[in-house]
Design a protein around this motif. Structure first.
Motif: not given
Length: 106
Positions: A10-12, A37-39, A49-54
């Motif tokens: 969910g975050n860095k 990452v745009d999910s 949708r969410a901004k995530e880290c991969l």
């Protein structure tokens, strides 16, 4: 067998915590964190949708149960993404480095 495991966070800060745990416990030789990452996904009967880290985790198949256990213990999601893909070929020196990294004492 060598594997790449994909995990979204969910975050860095959460991604770094998971990555550090994997490295410290010798479950991964290397973890790349790709931020922002745009999910888009289907969750609870709707498109979300969410901004995530991969996290891109390099390891070996025999480490996968430990990876899954650690990710589940540190992750904030109810159902975290944990997908393992086989590495079908690679640079021999890099693959030897994975072997050595998973054996070395911290």
């Amino acid at each position: 067998m060598y594997i790449v495991v994909l995990v979204t966070a969910g975050n860095k800060k959460e991604a770094q915590k998971i990555a550090m745990g994997l490295i410290e416990q010798k479950l991964a030789a290397c973890v790349n964190i790709i931020d922002k990452v745009d999910s888009l996904f289907f969750w609870e009967a709707k498109i979300d949708r969410a901004k995530e880290c991969l996290l891109v985790i390099k390891s070996k198949k025999e480490k996968l149960p430990g990876i899954i256990k650690l990710v589940n213990s540190l992750h904030s999601y109810k159902v975290p993404e944990i997908i393992a893909l086989p590495i079908i070929a690679g640079s021999k020196p890099y693959l030897r480095w994975i072997d050595a990294s998973l054996r070395q004492p911290v």
